[in-house]
Design a protein around this motif. Sequence first.
Motif: not given
Length: 320
Positions: A80-90
């Motif tokens: 499910l890894g994509l982009h860290a800047s989407l945030g931990l909550d996402f």
Amino acid sequence: MKPFLVRLTKFFLLQTVIAAVVFGSAHLHFHKGYLAALGDKLDLLESEGPPRILFVGGSSVAFGIDSEQFESFQRQPVNLGLHASLGLDFCATLAERHVRRGDLVVLMPEHSHLLAKMKPDPQLQRSLLRQCPRAAQYLDQPWPGLKTFLDQRAIPEVACYAQAGIRRLPANIRDDALTALGITSGPRKRLYSRASFNRKNGDMVAHHAMKATGKPDRLPLSVSDRGKLVESITRLNRCIAVCCRKGASVVYAYPPLPAPQYTASRTAISEITAAIESQLNCPIITHPDTAAFPLADFFDSSGHLSVVGKRKHTAVVIAG
């Protein structure tokens, strides 16, 4: 009067065709974007039944897990890894919504997840929604109210679609023509695109045959706001509780870091590790020391492992 109405109708029909072509081109452009890969990952989550292994995190998970090595576990791996800047909550919400009884959830958030803000910035969120509208269900406030949207967002959104559609129109025509002619060896694909992911598991694989293109960060990490670290661990614990209530198991693994950055960040790493080991409510299967890799094992940035680094890191996670 009648000739005028005929000309007016033809004019509006022509504008409609132009708008359809431009906005269709924009749709194709956004549909091929890096963040559009979320749609394929969601399809995997909805089509693959348990037991599965769900790898949760940012781009270091996308670049850092070789799902094929887990297939002998008799669990379907889903990256499910994509982009860290989407945030931990996402990332946590994504796992909570789709976890099922019998799944194993591997939490592997980047340190930036733990030390930065919990939500995506507005610009990245808009990019995500353009490329994958289905992402709206994992965001607290994906769209403003109608009045706010019309006042502040409608014109910029139309302008963005028009600009993207016009700019990408020649490339889309070229690609469609090559496809119609049965020619598959078109221009080199962009690395950061939807096509760069393995549709079977959700791993980033396009960089496997490429040379390293950047220099991983060596700057030390810093825990400037301990409150954010505590808030992040609290959010992880909420995710763990939801997954466990649904009958899944959860473990935590440390994200990969370049060895020079790890050495320069020992104070921050020690603080992060102490907080995780004392407050996180799930087993921890790796150690920060085992997540430090030589610079040569990274592709273009600190969290993005090359194919060699990816296999090393996956072996560490399997051993855990």
